[in-house]
Design a protein around this motif. Structure first.
Motif, PDB file in Angstrom:
ATOM      1  N   LEU A  30       0.832  -1.204   0.000  1.00  0.00           N
ATOM      2  CA  LEU A  30       0.000   0.000   0.000  1.00  0.00           C
ATOM      3  C   LEU A  30       0.866   1.253   0.000  1.00  0.00           C
ATOM      4  CD1 LEU A  30      -2.758  -1.055   2.564  1.00  0.00           C
ATOM      5  CD2 LEU A  30      -3.074  -0.663   0.115  1.00  0.00           C
ATOM      6  N   PHE A  31       1.915   1.237   0.820  1.00  0.00           N
ATOM      7  CA  PHE A  31       2.816   2.383   0.889  1.00  0.00           C
ATOM      8  C   PHE A  31       3.460   2.649  -0.460  1.00  0.00           C
ATOM      9  CE2 PHE A  31       7.126   4.060   1.461  1.00  0.00           C
ATOM     10  CZ  PHE A  31       6.874   5.224   2.177  1.00  0.00           C
ATOM     11  N   GLU A  32       4.022   1.616  -1.058  1.00  0.00           N
ATOM     12  CA  GLU A  32       4.704   1.796  -2.339  1.00  0.00           C
ATOM     13  C   GLU A  32       3.731   2.237  -3.429  1.00  0.00           C
ATOM     14  OE1 GLU A  32       6.847  -1.914  -2.899  1.00  0.00           O
ATOM     15  OE2 GLU A  32       8.643  -0.975  -2.068  1.00  0.00           O
ATOM     16  N   SER A  33       2.504   1.700  -3.405  1.00  0.00           N
ATOM     17  CA  SER A  33       1.498   2.112  -4.383  1.00  0.00           C
ATOM     18  C   SER A  33       1.140   3.579  -4.196  1.00  0.00           C
ATOM     19  CB  SER A  33       0.245   1.239  -4.251  1.00  0.00           C
ATOM     20  OG  SER A  33       0.526  -0.111  -4.525  1.00  0.00           O
ATOM     21  N   ALA A  34       0.947   3.980  -2.950  1.00  0.00           N
ATOM     22  CA  ALA A  34       0.616   5.386  -2.668  1.00  0.00           C
ATOM     23  C   ALA A  34       1.746   6.313  -3.088  1.00  0.00           C
ATOM     24  CB  ALA A  34       0.320   5.564  -1.174  1.00  0.00           C
ATOM     25  N   MET A  35       2.999   5.881  -2.869  1.00  0.00           N
ATOM     26  CA  MET A  35       4.129   6.728  -3.214  1.00  0.00           C
ATOM     27  C   MET A  35       4.262   6.909  -4.728  1.00  0.00           C
ATOM     28  SD  MET A  35       5.217   7.746  -0.346  1.00  0.00           S
ATOM     29  CE  MET A  35       3.533   7.540   0.246  1.00  0.00           C
ATOM     30  N   VAL A  36       3.945   5.854  -5.493  1.00  0.00           N
ATOM     31  CA  VAL A  36       3.984   5.978  -6.957  1.00  0.00           C
ATOM     32  C   VAL A  36       2.969   7.015  -7.416  1.00  0.00           C
ATOM     33  CG1 VAL A  36       3.475   4.797  -9.125  1.00  0.00           C
ATOM     34  CG2 VAL A  36       4.861   3.657  -7.394  1.00  0.00           C
ATOM     35  N   ILE A  37       1.756   6.932  -6.891  1.00  0.00           N
ATOM     36  CA  ILE A  37       0.702   7.875  -7.287  1.00  0.00           C
ATOM     37  C   ILE A  37       1.064   9.289  -6.845  1.00  0.00           C
ATOM     38  CG2 ILE A  37      -1.733   8.472  -7.044  1.00  0.00           C
ATOM     39  CD1 ILE A  37      -2.251   5.457  -6.568  1.00  0.00           C
ATOM     40  N   MET A  38       1.558   9.419  -5.621  1.00  0.00           N
ATOM     41  CA  MET A  38       1.904  10.743  -5.108  1.00  0.00           C
ATOM     42  C   MET A  38       3.058  11.362  -5.867  1.00  0.00           C
ATOM     43  SD  MET A  38       1.380  10.389  -0.982  1.00  0.00           S
ATOM     44  CE  MET A  38      -0.260  10.090  -0.295  1.00  0.00           C
TER      45      MET A  38
END
Length: 216
Positions: A30-38
């Motif tokens: 979840l963290f890595e996915s959120a960081m890609v989007i951000m």
């Protein structure tokens, strides 16, 4: 300089390699996915739905791990700092010389921030909110990292004579600030400076603080 171990560093794809079982895999995804989007849209425009879709999970999984949009941002900050601290610890594991532990920790931190530009953008956004407020969570997490760096600075006295002034925490703040800003400068201005060059610049702070070897 001997390269830091792979534990706690970012892989070629930007993913974080961690010890098996040390980090919750769902939270990490979840963290890595959120960081890609951000990194693409910025924290403000990132939604819970987008994070869930990117991670291949339900919105409920995001809510369970990081909460609503507002608490998700706070949760991601806390989780990112946890990863940074673990990265620093892993980089210095088994290294006796405290200066080398600091060096490896700085390199590992730079690689983490370079591999997770969304986290850098999230931190900057929380520093300068549109409403002019200050993120209490960011301030708390900043202290967590500085506490860890201060521990490393304290350990210098095992091997080295250090200057009487400034105090160790002030040196830790300088190391933290220099590391973060060098990573930001590379992300925001596409600097060609290498990780090793950035680390050498930060280590100048430490080398200026060390007076000489401690003789026993």
């Amino acid at each position: 300089m001997t390269p830091a171990k792979n534990r706690g560093t970012t892989g070629e794809s930007g993913g974080i390699r961690r010890r098996p079982g040390r980090t919750n895999r769902t939270q990490l995804r979840l963290f890595e996915s959120a960081m890609v989007i951000m990194s693409e849209k910025g924290p403000t425009a990132t939604t819970v739905e987008e994070v869930a879709a990117k991670a291949g999970v339900s919105k409920g999984t995001v809510y369970y791990n990081f909460g609503s949009k507002k608490s998700m941002v706070d949760g991601l900050l806390r989780y990112g700092v946890q990863l940074v601290v673990e990265t620093i610890e892993d980089a210095g594991e088994g290294v006796r010389d405290p200066r080398e532990r600091i060096s490896r920790g700085v390199i590992a931190s730079l690689r983490f921030l370079e591999g997770q530009p969304g986290f850098a953008r999230l931190a900057v956004a929380e520093m300068w909110r549109p409403d002019g407020g200050t993120s209490e969570v960011l301030a708390q997490q900043r202290s967590v990292v500085i506490d860890k760096v201060t521990e490393l600075i304290d350990d210098l006295e095992e091997f080295y004579e250090t200057a009487e002034h400034p105090d160790n925490r002030s040196i830790a703040v300088a190391v933290f600030g220099a590391t973060f800003m060098l990573a930001m400068e590379r992300e925001m201005n596409s600097s060609s400076r290498t990780t090793q060059d950035a680390a050498r610049a930060v280590l100048k702070i430490i080398d200026g603080y060390i007076v000489g070897p401690r003789y026993t």
